[in-house]
Motif scaffolding. Sequence first.
Motif, PDB file in Angstrom:
ATOM      1  N   MET A   1      96.619 -62.134 -47.002  1.00  0.00           N
ATOM      2  CA  MET A   1      95.915 -62.067 -45.714  1.00  0.00           C
ATOM      3  C   MET A   1      95.378 -63.451 -45.375  1.00  0.00           C
ATOM      4  SD  MET A   1      92.629 -59.754 -44.614  1.00  0.00           S
ATOM      5  CE  MET A   1      93.590 -58.252 -44.824  1.00  0.00           C
ATOM      6  N   GLY A   2      95.503 -63.884 -44.105  1.00  0.00           N
ATOM      7  CA  GLY A   2      95.023 -65.189 -43.706  1.00  0.00           C
ATOM      8  C   GLY A   2      93.517 -65.214 -43.647  1.00  0.00           C
ATOM      9  N   TYR A   3      92.980 -66.420 -43.590  1.00  0.00           N
ATOM     10  CA  TYR A   3      91.543 -66.536 -43.476  1.00  0.00           C
ATOM     11  C   TYR A   3      91.203 -67.208 -42.146  1.00  0.00           C
ATOM     12  CZ  TYR A   3      92.176 -71.427 -44.854  1.00  0.00           C
ATOM     13  OH  TYR A   3      92.569 -72.737 -44.924  1.00  0.00           O
ATOM     14  N   GLU A   4      89.986 -66.948 -41.650  1.00  0.00           N
ATOM     15  CA  GLU A   4      89.560 -67.500 -40.387  1.00  0.00           C
ATOM     16  C   GLU A   4      88.545 -68.607 -40.628  1.00  0.00           C
ATOM     17  OE1 GLU A   4      88.098 -64.460 -37.856  1.00  0.00           O
ATOM     18  OE2 GLU A   4      89.874 -63.205 -38.117  1.00  0.00           O
ATOM     19  N   VAL A 107      98.219 -48.289 -37.114  1.00  0.00           N
ATOM     20  CA  VAL A 107      98.025 -49.196 -38.244  1.00  0.00           C
ATOM     21  C   VAL A 107      96.542 -49.251 -38.597  1.00  0.00           C
ATOM     22  CG1 VAL A 107     100.010 -50.635 -37.614  1.00  0.00           C
ATOM     23  CG2 VAL A 107      97.724 -51.224 -36.761  1.00  0.00           C
ATOM     24  N   ALA A 108      96.263 -49.718 -39.811  1.00  0.00           N
ATOM     25  CA  ALA A 108      94.880 -50.011 -40.195  1.00  0.00           C
ATOM     26  C   ALA A 108      94.443 -51.251 -39.415  1.00  0.00           C
ATOM     27  CB  ALA A 108      94.794 -50.253 -41.695  1.00  0.00           C
ATOM     28  N   VAL A 109      93.298 -51.163 -38.770  1.00  0.00           N
ATOM     29  CA  VAL A 109      92.860 -52.224 -37.861  1.00  0.00           C
ATOM     30  C   VAL A 109      92.180 -53.352 -38.638  1.00  0.00           C
ATOM     31  CG1 VAL A 109      91.426 -52.718 -35.857  1.00  0.00           C
ATOM     32  CG2 VAL A 109      92.557 -50.512 -36.047  1.00  0.00           C
ATOM     33  N   PRO A 110      92.544 -54.618 -38.376  1.00  0.00           N
ATOM     34  CA  PRO A 110      91.838 -55.739 -39.006  1.00  0.00           C
ATOM     35  C   PRO A 110      90.341 -55.669 -38.711  1.00  0.00           C
ATOM     36  CG  PRO A 110      93.820 -56.507 -37.882  1.00  0.00           C
ATOM     37  CD  PRO A 110      93.636 -55.070 -37.495  1.00  0.00           C
ATOM     38  N   LYS A 121      85.287 -49.887 -40.617  1.00  0.00           N
ATOM     39  CA  LYS A 121      86.288 -50.591 -41.421  1.00  0.00           C
ATOM     40  C   LYS A 121      87.349 -49.604 -41.900  1.00  0.00           C
ATOM     41  CE  LYS A 121      83.207 -54.203 -43.185  1.00  0.00           C
ATOM     42  NZ  LYS A 121      82.614 -54.815 -44.403  1.00  0.00           N
ATOM     43  N   ARG A 122      88.573 -50.103 -41.966  1.00  0.00           N
ATOM     44  CA  ARG A 122      89.740 -49.333 -42.427  1.00  0.00           C
ATOM     45  C   ARG A 122      90.129 -48.211 -41.458  1.00  0.00           C
ATOM     46  NH1 ARG A 122      86.738 -50.473 -46.854  1.00  0.00           N
ATOM     47  NH2 ARG A 122      85.643 -48.479 -46.763  1.00  0.00           N
ATOM     48  N   ALA A 123      89.555 -48.225 -40.247  1.00  0.00           N
ATOM     49  CA  ALA A 123      89.968 -47.242 -39.236  1.00  0.00           C
ATOM     50  C   ALA A 123      91.383 -47.583 -38.761  1.00  0.00           C
ATOM     51  CB  ALA A 123      89.001 -47.258 -38.058  1.00  0.00           C
ATOM     52  N   LYS A 124      92.034 -46.605 -38.151  1.00  0.00           N
ATOM     53  CA  LYS A 124      93.381 -46.823 -37.635  1.00  0.00           C
ATOM     54  C   LYS A 124      93.379 -46.745 -36.114  1.00  0.00           C
ATOM     55  CE  LYS A 124      96.059 -45.412 -41.675  1.00  0.00           C
ATOM     56  NZ  LYS A 124      97.187 -44.585 -42.166  1.00  0.00           N
ATOM     57  N   ALA A 125      94.319 -47.461 -35.526  1.00  0.00           N
ATOM     58  CA  ALA A 125      94.469 -47.447 -34.077  1.00  0.00           C
ATOM     59  C   ALA A 125      95.913 -47.784 -33.751  1.00  0.00           C
ATOM     60  CB  ALA A 125      93.527 -48.457 -33.419  1.00  0.00           C
ATOM     61  N   LEU A 126      96.319 -47.485 -32.521  1.00  0.00           N
ATOM     62  CA  LEU A 126      97.677 -47.813 -32.092  1.00  0.00           C
ATOM     63  C   LEU A 126      97.787 -49.306 -31.841  1.00  0.00           C
ATOM     64  CD1 LEU A 126     100.494 -46.696 -31.124  1.00  0.00           C
ATOM     65  CD2 LEU A 126      99.577 -47.019 -28.814  1.00  0.00           C
ATOM     66  N   GLU A 140     104.347 -67.126 -29.025  1.00  0.00           N
ATOM     67  CA  GLU A 140     103.158 -66.292 -29.193  1.00  0.00           C
ATOM     68  C   GLU A 140     103.526 -65.031 -29.950  1.00  0.00           C
ATOM     69  OE1 GLU A 140     101.113 -65.058 -25.701  1.00  0.00           O
ATOM     70  OE2 GLU A 140     101.043 -67.051 -24.788  1.00  0.00           O
ATOM     71  N   LEU A 141     102.586 -64.559 -30.743  1.00  0.00           N
ATOM     72  CA  LEU A 141     102.701 -63.243 -31.361  1.00  0.00           C
ATOM     73  C   LEU A 141     101.452 -62.481 -30.940  1.00  0.00           C
ATOM     74  CD1 LEU A 141     104.316 -61.392 -33.259  1.00  0.00           C
ATOM     75  CD2 LEU A 141     102.912 -62.260 -35.146  1.00  0.00           C
ATOM     76  N   VAL A 142     101.648 -61.436 -30.128  1.00  0.00           N
ATOM     77  CA  VAL A 142     100.532 -60.715 -29.521  1.00  0.00           C
ATOM     78  C   VAL A 142     100.458 -59.309 -30.097  1.00  0.00           C
ATOM     79  CG1 VAL A 142      99.430 -59.993 -27.383  1.00  0.00           C
ATOM     80  CG2 VAL A 142     100.911 -62.026 -27.401  1.00  0.00           C
ATOM     81  N   SER A 143      99.387 -59.028 -30.827  1.00  0.00           N
ATOM     82  CA  SER A 143      99.153 -57.694 -31.379  1.00  0.00           C
ATOM     83  C   SER A 143      98.016 -57.052 -30.601  1.00  0.00           C
ATOM     84  CB  SER A 143      98.793 -57.772 -32.866  1.00  0.00           C
ATOM     85  OG  SER A 143      99.846 -58.355 -33.606  1.00  0.00           O
TER      86      SER A 143
END
Length: 242
Positions: A1-4, A107-110, A121-126, A140-143
């Motif tokens: 996982m990347g870091y910010e 998916v599990a939401v970041p 935390k760890r909730a899911k969403a479309l 671009e990669l748009v999620s």
Amino acid sequence: MGYEVEAPKYVRLAQTLQGRIEDGTYPPGTRVPSENQLVQAFGMSRPTVVRALELLKRDGWLESRQGYGTIVRGRPAGAEERERRGRDVLTRDESQTAGRLVQVGEVAVPVRVASALGLPKRAKALMRCLLVEEDGEAVELVSSYFPAGLVDGTDLASAEVLESGTRTHLETRKKVRFDHVTERVSARLPDATERELLDLPDGVPVLSVLVIACDASGQALQVSDVLLPADRQELEDTYRLN
């Protein structure tokens, strides 16, 4: 996982003060609190406060008047032009966009997205993940993530491209109304999948623009994480020196 990489304190303070100008807490023509007052109110050092104020002056939100202090100028001309990213995400017609849908599904939401959506935390969403290309190159990669209550009765869960922007689709199907957008910019290293999709060499970071689109009450209707290859981005600003 990347870091910010979190924005510096003076940038975060400048963003807070800008928000207060936009919501009318500090109306145009009035004085902002003094440096001492800001130091006490936000618990930050004087150099941090000074840098934040200088940043807002440079960008046209504030100005100094001799003998009167720092004055609010209001929303500067040209601010709309600098804020196209969020509008583009909301209005982009997928069927007319060069690129492809990479993934559509629950998916599990970041963590930072969950926070913006008001989810635990760890909730899911479309999620709808779109890779945008120009001249055959990924740019671009748009999620985009949507609350569960907004998905029913829409085509958001379909693997087919939408023939409109998500804003128009949701406002038409769900009778909601998008009111404002908040953008949060950070930098991080991409994960393996993101690096492959954006065709990035190892070690090259991405800029992450988190676009939080809300209704008038402040409820998030859509949160999009826009990843931009940092080695292909150039930020430019021109301003006068006093």
